[in-house]
Design an enzyme around this catalytic site. Sequence first.
Site, PDB file in Angstrom:
ATOM      1  N   GLU A  11      -9.109   9.012   6.392  1.00  0.00           N
ATOM      2  CA  GLU A  11      -8.844   8.227   7.101  1.00  0.00           C
ATOM      3  C   GLU A  11     -10.154   7.494   8.227  1.00  0.00           C
ATOM      4  O   GLU A  11     -10.141   6.230   8.166  1.00  0.00           O
ATOM      5  CB  GLU A  11      -7.694   8.112   7.385  1.00  0.00           C
ATOM      6  CG  GLU A  11      -7.125   6.020   7.892  1.00  0.00           C
ATOM      7  CD  GLU A  11      -7.423   5.589   6.942  1.00  0.00           C
ATOM      8  OE1 GLU A  11      -7.329   4.150   6.840  1.00  0.00           O
ATOM      9  OE2 GLU A  11      -6.794   5.699   5.802  1.00  0.00           O
ATOM     10  N   LEU A  38      -5.213  -5.966  -5.834  1.00  0.00           N
ATOM     11  CA  LEU A  38      -7.152  -6.263  -5.305  1.00  0.00           C
ATOM     12  C   LEU A  38      -8.032  -6.093  -4.203  1.00  0.00           C
ATOM     13  O   LEU A  38      -8.572  -7.112  -4.079  1.00  0.00           O
ATOM     14  CB  LEU A  38      -7.265  -7.764  -6.286  1.00  0.00           C
ATOM     15  CG  LEU A  38      -6.771  -7.901  -7.595  1.00  0.00           C
ATOM     16  CD1 LEU A  38      -7.134  -9.305  -7.247  1.00  0.00           C
ATOM     17  CD2 LEU A  38      -6.902  -6.793  -8.343  1.00  0.00           C
ATOM     18  N   LYS A  39      -6.933  -5.917  -3.314  1.00  0.00           N
ATOM     19  CA  LYS A  39      -7.000  -5.291  -1.900  1.00  0.00           C
ATOM     20  C   LYS A  39      -8.215  -4.014  -1.979  1.00  0.00           C
ATOM     21  O   LYS A  39      -8.178  -2.664  -2.203  1.00  0.00           O
ATOM     22  CB  LYS A  39      -5.875  -5.462  -1.368  1.00  0.00           C
ATOM     23  CG  LYS A  39      -5.487  -6.533  -0.845  1.00  0.00           C
ATOM     24  CD  LYS A  39      -3.809  -6.148  -0.007  1.00  0.00           C
ATOM     25  CE  LYS A  39      -3.373  -5.612  -0.233  1.00  0.00           C
ATOM     26  NZ  LYS A  39      -1.826  -5.138   0.636  1.00  0.00           N
ATOM     27  N   HIS A  49       5.133  -0.999   6.988  1.00  0.00           N
ATOM     28  CA  HIS A  49       3.226  -1.357   7.217  1.00  0.00           C
ATOM     29  C   HIS A  49       3.040  -1.441   8.459  1.00  0.00           C
ATOM     30  O   HIS A  49       1.854  -0.983   8.942  1.00  0.00           O
ATOM     31  CB  HIS A  49       2.261  -1.428   6.152  1.00  0.00           C
ATOM     32  CG  HIS A  49       2.381  -0.726   5.159  1.00  0.00           C
ATOM     33  ND1 HIS A  49       3.695  -0.478   4.102  1.00  0.00           N
ATOM     34  CD2 HIS A  49       0.768  -0.392   4.044  1.00  0.00           C
ATOM     35  CE1 HIS A  49       2.969  -0.069   2.666  1.00  0.00           C
ATOM     36  NE2 HIS A  49       1.484   0.078   2.754  1.00  0.00           N
ATOM     37  N   GLU A  78       4.227  -4.680   1.704  1.00  0.00           N
ATOM     38  CA  GLU A  78       3.659  -4.056   2.833  1.00  0.00           C
ATOM     39  C   GLU A  78       5.213  -3.776   3.831  1.00  0.00           C
ATOM     40  O   GLU A  78       5.187  -3.737   4.804  1.00  0.00           O
ATOM     41  CB  GLU A  78       2.868  -5.048   3.575  1.00  0.00           C
ATOM     42  CG  GLU A  78       2.052  -5.567   2.976  1.00  0.00           C
ATOM     43  CD  GLU A  78       1.109  -4.777   4.119  1.00  0.00           C
ATOM     44  OE1 GLU A  78       0.572  -5.284   5.282  1.00  0.00           O
ATOM     45  OE2 GLU A  78      -0.790  -5.315   3.853  1.00  0.00           O
TER      46      GLU A  78
END
Length: 394
Positions: free
Chosen positions: A71, A139-140, A245, A242
């Site tokens: 990450e 689609l992100k 998140h 989310e």
Amino acid sequence: MEVEIRLGAVRYPFRLGSDCLGSIVDNLVAMSASRFLIVCDSNTGPLFGAELVERLSPHVPANLLVHRAGEPYKDLQAVGALAESALQLGADRASVVVAVGGGVIGNIAGLMAALLFRGIRLVHIPTSLIAMSDSVLSLKQAVNAGVGKNLIGTFYAPVSVLADTAMLRSLPYRETVAGLCEVVKNSLAIRPSMVEMLRTSLRQDAVYDDETMYEIISESIRAKASVTEEDMHECRSGLVLEYGHTVGHAIEYTAAGGISHGQAIGLGMVVAAEVSRRLGHLDDDTVALHRELLTRAGAMVTIPEEIDLDEVMHRLRFDNKRGYLSDPAESSAMILLGGLGEPLWQDDRPLVSVPMALVGEVINEIARPVMPNFELLSEAEPVRVADAVGAADG
């Protein structure tokens, strides 16, 4: 299994099987690409990328592009370096970017595909549970900025997702648990009908057979599709994805790779559930269910003492949901539940303004000394499903 993923006006096939690499190659060859750009990280390159290039090369030129795993390396520099390599290798408008890896590689390769020649074809071959059950159903395409996660990106659709559960057999314990945290999120926030299946299927040792993985992934696909079909940009009903998140991203970014994305989201869900309880929206049993399912999955439910809580609070101020609500000063927009599968709505979105002081209070109370299984997160030795199956058969 083949399902059509529907995100607003966008449609693309998701093909899921077991031991089906030959079919994946056939599907790719049928695309009539001028060149395949196989994007992997330093883990998936040797495991899957090299063989894929070898199988494709007799039919179509194929190149392996390898990026450092992790990450912390998901940034614009990575996208730029890979794009430069692709162009030097001869990429053109008829080339196809193939993302072979988990969510990090999927995002890097997805953004690269969107930018090359203002957009060339993208195929996902997800190799992690979190990618198969969550990240490729979106689609992100985004990478991290210096101040926070997923702040630089765009929306871009793959032309296909080709998944093989056999690729999950070599998945390390850390990554299997990470994916299951996102699956738990889907059950709590979207599809409560999954709860009993998870109660009986989840294992703290993270050893699963192909059939169980297939069921878990299929249920997650159904959960995600139910909130994104009419919200391709995930800015209204799709925002429920989310859940966990807001605080989770802040924990993950602060940990700088020490905690996986999914595990951080699990911790974020524990915080969100307790915040909702204190605001009078969620009952004690549902808060306890969060901890139960995450614990059954082998995840932590307390924040390790190594995490700088002041830094977590600072990162909350750069959350990617800023601006959706007219938040009062010293507040954070969070997805909260009023019950299983029942997000709370404000200003036509499943978001609620929460005082930062309350969030900080809960975060501090959930922070505890390191749990025993925290050490497992850094183990390099993978837990292999095949080993467990062989032992059972013997």
